[in-house]
Design a protein around this motif. Structure first.
Motif, PDB file in Angstrom:
ATOM      1  N   TYR A  33       0.842  -1.197   0.000  1.00 28.49           N
ATOM      2  CA  TYR A  33       0.000   0.000   0.000  1.00 28.49           C
ATOM      3  C   TYR A  33       0.878   1.248   0.000  1.00 28.49           C
ATOM      4  O   TYR A  33       1.945   1.263   0.607  1.00 28.49           O
ATOM      5  CB  TYR A  33      -0.877   0.063   1.259  1.00 28.49           C
ATOM      6  CG  TYR A  33      -1.626  -1.200   1.578  1.00 28.49           C
ATOM      7  CD1 TYR A  33      -1.004  -2.250   2.240  1.00 28.49           C
ATOM      8  CD2 TYR A  33      -2.971  -1.344   1.242  1.00 28.49           C
ATOM      9  CE1 TYR A  33      -1.686  -3.413   2.552  1.00 28.49           C
ATOM     10  CE2 TYR A  33      -3.669  -2.508   1.557  1.00 28.49           C
ATOM     11  CZ  TYR A  33      -3.016  -3.535   2.208  1.00 28.49           C
ATOM     12  OH  TYR A  33      -3.697  -4.687   2.507  1.00 28.49           O
ATOM     13  N   LEU A  45      -5.247   6.332   2.107  1.00 31.08           N
ATOM     14  CA  LEU A  45      -4.823   5.359   1.117  1.00 31.08           C
ATOM     15  C   LEU A  45      -4.795   5.962  -0.279  1.00 31.08           C
ATOM     16  O   LEU A  45      -5.751   6.609  -0.708  1.00 31.08           O
ATOM     17  CB  LEU A  45      -5.765   4.156   1.126  1.00 31.08           C
ATOM     18  CG  LEU A  45      -5.455   3.064   0.099  1.00 31.08           C
ATOM     19  CD1 LEU A  45      -4.149   2.350   0.438  1.00 31.08           C
ATOM     20  CD2 LEU A  45      -6.593   2.048   0.028  1.00 31.08           C
ATOM     21  N   GLN A  48      -3.399   0.376  -3.654  1.00 34.82           N
ATOM     22  CA  GLN A  48      -3.177  -0.944  -3.070  1.00 34.82           C
ATOM     23  C   GLN A  48      -2.799  -1.924  -4.177  1.00 34.82           C
ATOM     24  O   GLN A  48      -3.486  -2.004  -5.198  1.00 34.82           O
ATOM     25  CB  GLN A  48      -4.442  -1.424  -2.352  1.00 34.82           C
ATOM     26  CG  GLN A  48      -4.360  -2.829  -1.789  1.00 34.82           C
ATOM     27  CD  GLN A  48      -5.687  -3.305  -1.215  1.00 34.82           C
ATOM     28  OE1 GLN A  48      -6.701  -2.612  -1.312  1.00 34.82           O
ATOM     29  NE2 GLN A  48      -5.685  -4.481  -0.630  1.00 34.82           N
ATOM     30  N   VAL A  55      -5.079  -3.370  -6.981  1.00 35.21           N
ATOM     31  CA  VAL A  55      -6.379  -3.764  -6.438  1.00 35.21           C
ATOM     32  C   VAL A  55      -7.309  -2.562  -6.376  1.00 35.21           C
ATOM     33  O   VAL A  55      -8.489  -2.642  -6.712  1.00 35.21           O
ATOM     34  CB  VAL A  55      -6.226  -4.385  -5.031  1.00 35.21           C
ATOM     35  CG1 VAL A  55      -7.589  -4.656  -4.407  1.00 35.21           C
ATOM     36  CG2 VAL A  55      -5.395  -5.652  -5.094  1.00 35.21           C
ATOM     37  N   ASP A  56      -6.739  -1.427  -5.930  1.00 35.43           N
ATOM     38  CA  ASP A  56      -7.561  -0.215  -5.773  1.00 35.43           C
ATOM     39  C   ASP A  56      -6.678   1.007  -5.949  1.00 35.43           C
ATOM     40  O   ASP A  56      -5.697   1.160  -5.222  1.00 35.43           O
ATOM     41  CB  ASP A  56      -8.233  -0.206  -4.399  1.00 35.43           C
ATOM     42  CG  ASP A  56      -9.175   0.977  -4.217  1.00 35.43           C
ATOM     43  OD1 ASP A  56      -9.819   1.051  -3.151  1.00 35.43           O
ATOM     44  OD2 ASP A  56      -9.290   1.824  -5.127  1.00 35.43           O
ATOM     45  N   SER A  98      -3.935 -11.297   2.081  1.00 35.18           N
ATOM     46  CA  SER A  98      -4.842 -10.485   1.282  1.00 35.18           C
ATOM     47  C   SER A  98      -6.262 -10.555   1.794  1.00 35.18           C
ATOM     48  O   SER A  98      -7.108  -9.752   1.429  1.00 35.18           O
ATOM     49  CB  SER A  98      -4.817 -10.933  -0.175  1.00 35.18           C
ATOM     50  OG  SER A  98      -5.187 -12.298  -0.265  1.00 35.18           O
TER      51      SER A  98
ATOM     52  N   GLY B  99     -13.611  -9.397  -0.591  1.00 36.96           N
ATOM     53  CA  GLY B  99     -12.450  -9.216   0.268  1.00 36.96           C
ATOM     54  C   GLY B  99     -11.481  -8.154  -0.143  1.00 36.96           C
ATOM     55  O   GLY B  99     -10.414  -8.035   0.436  1.00 36.96           O
ATOM     56  N   THR B 100     -11.793  -7.327  -1.126  1.00 33.41           N
ATOM     57  CA  THR B 100     -10.802  -6.357  -1.568  1.00 33.41           C
ATOM     58  C   THR B 100     -10.707  -5.149  -0.657  1.00 33.41           C
ATOM     59  O   THR B 100      -9.911  -4.263  -0.905  1.00 33.41           O
ATOM     60  CB  THR B 100     -11.102  -5.869  -2.997  1.00 33.41           C
ATOM     61  OG1 THR B 100     -12.410  -5.298  -3.012  1.00 33.41           O
ATOM     62  CG2 THR B 100     -11.022  -7.015  -3.976  1.00 33.41           C
ATOM     63  N   TYR B 102      -9.821  -5.334   2.458  1.00 34.97           N
ATOM     64  CA  TYR B 102      -8.798  -5.557   3.465  1.00 34.97           C
ATOM     65  C   TYR B 102      -7.635  -4.599   3.257  1.00 34.97           C
ATOM     66  O   TYR B 102      -7.168  -4.403   2.140  1.00 34.97           O
ATOM     67  CB  TYR B 102      -8.282  -6.998   3.402  1.00 34.97           C
ATOM     68  CG  TYR B 102      -9.300  -8.022   3.816  1.00 34.97           C
ATOM     69  CD1 TYR B 102      -9.873  -8.878   2.894  1.00 34.97           C
ATOM     70  CD2 TYR B 102      -9.690  -8.134   5.142  1.00 34.97           C
ATOM     71  CE1 TYR B 102     -10.802  -9.826   3.277  1.00 34.97           C
ATOM     72  CE2 TYR B 102     -10.619  -9.081   5.531  1.00 34.97           C
ATOM     73  CZ  TYR B 102     -11.173  -9.925   4.597  1.00 34.97           C
ATOM     74  OH  TYR B 102     -12.096 -10.849   4.982  1.00 34.97           O
ATOM     75  N   GLY B 103      -7.157  -4.058   4.381  1.00 35.86           N
ATOM     76  CA  GLY B 103      -6.009  -3.169   4.318  1.00 35.86           C
ATOM     77  C   GLY B 103      -6.353  -1.751   3.940  1.00 35.86           C
ATOM     78  O   GLY B 103      -5.525  -0.863   4.034  1.00 35.86           O
ATOM     79  N   LYS B 104      -7.596  -1.516   3.519  1.00 34.64           N
ATOM     80  CA  LYS B 104      -7.975  -0.152   3.166  1.00 34.64           C
ATOM     81  C   LYS B 104      -8.454   0.528   4.432  1.00 34.64           C
ATOM     82  O   LYS B 104      -9.640   0.572   4.730  1.00 34.64           O
ATOM     83  CB  LYS B 104      -9.083  -0.172   2.121  1.00 34.64           C
ATOM     84  CG  LYS B 104      -8.659  -0.788   0.813  1.00 34.64           C
ATOM     85  CD  LYS B 104      -9.812  -0.817  -0.167  1.00 34.64           C
ATOM     86  CE  LYS B 104      -9.440  -1.608  -1.401  1.00 34.64           C
ATOM     87  NZ  LYS B 104     -10.568  -1.734  -2.339  1.00 34.64           N
ATOM     88  N   LEU B 105      -7.505   1.011   5.171  1.00 31.49           N
ATOM     89  CA  LEU B 105      -7.811   1.601   6.464  1.00 31.49           C
ATOM     90  C   LEU B 105      -8.166   3.068   6.316  1.00 31.49           C
ATOM     91  O   LEU B 105      -7.503   3.801   5.584  1.00 31.49           O
ATOM     92  CB  LEU B 105      -6.610   1.444   7.401  1.00 31.49           C
ATOM     93  CG  LEU B 105      -6.089   0.023   7.616  1.00 31.49           C
ATOM     94  CD1 LEU B 105      -4.927   0.027   8.593  1.00 31.49           C
ATOM     95  CD2 LEU B 105      -7.187  -0.903   8.096  1.00 31.49           C
TER      96      LEU B 105
END
Lengths: 117, 117
Positions: A33, A45, A48, A55-56, A98, B99-100, B102-105
């Motif tokens: 990230y 963010l 990612q 992913v994003d 993930s 699940g995409t 995840y990690g997008k805080l």
């Protein structure tokens, strides 16, 4: 275990110039990230990656920012041309998973502080 | 739109006493919450987390409480130590099919905690 490495730690540029930041995540971490932290705010963010795929990138200002993660390891974030409001700390983070709640536990690098004059 | 808010920019506490850091969120989709600690010139480091299926999680001197109905969480540090002096960030994430996320805080603005000897 080595942490997330970032360089350079500090960079000062004039507006309209370009800059690139490099990140080496923890070995074996598939997810990477880039976050932007403006002074007085929490990290936000930007993009990612999962291995070498995006992913994003919905929050990435694509007219001036670009990022890549070739070979699914190192990553670079580029800004061209820079604006005054891009002054911030750019944080790279990685995660071993993930999916699952553990995927939310990110390990951050020390960051690259950018000052645009 | 600030979806995660830490309304206290700073908190000062005496060594040995309890530190209570607060965080409010607006997005009812959030179902996983984390606290990160950040020292100057370092990246944020993970401290403790809680899933929305729980209302309390404890790890040594650190306890996180979650009140879903109030969309509020708090971090308690007991007893506080001078080494706890840092910026504390509350962060939130959510899980949806695929699940995409995840990690997008989504981070709050941070609270500067100072523990006096």
């Amino acid at each position: 275990e080595a942490g997330v490495a970032q360089s350079p730690r500090y960079k000062i540029i004039e507006k309209r110039q370009s800059v690139a930041f490099w990140c080496n995540p923890i070995s074996g971490h598939a997810t990477l990230y880039w976050y932007q932290q403006i002074l007085g705010q929490g990290p936000k963010l930007l993009i990612q990656f999962q291995n070498n795929g995006v992913v994003d990138d919905s929050q990435l200002p694509k007219d001036r920012f670009s990022a890549e993660r070739l070979k699914g390891v190192d990553s670079t974030l580029k800004i061209q041309p820079a604006k005054l409001e891009d002054s911030a700390v750019y944080l790279c983070a990685s995660s071993p998973r993930s999916t699952g709640s553990g995927a939310n536990v990110l390990t951050f690098g020390a960051g690259s502080r950018l000052t645009v004059l | 739109d600030q979806q995660v808010k830490q309304n206290s920019p700073s908190l000062s506490v005496q060594e040995g006493r309890i530190s209570i850091l607060n965080c409010d969120y607006t997005n009812s989709m959030f179902d996983y919450f984390l606290w990160y600690k950040k020292y100057p010139a370092e990246g944020p480091t993970f401290l403790i987390s809680i899933s929305s299926i729980k209302d309390k999680n404890e790890d040594g001197r650190f306890t996180v409480f979650l009140n879903k109905s109030a969309k509020h969480l708090s971090l308690h540090i007991v007893p506080s130590q001078p080494g706890d002096s840092a910026v504390y960030f509350c962060a939130a994430s959510w899980i949806f099919i695929g699940g995409t996320s995840y990690g997008k805080l989504t981070f709050g603005q941070g609270t500067i905690l100072t523990v006096h000897p």
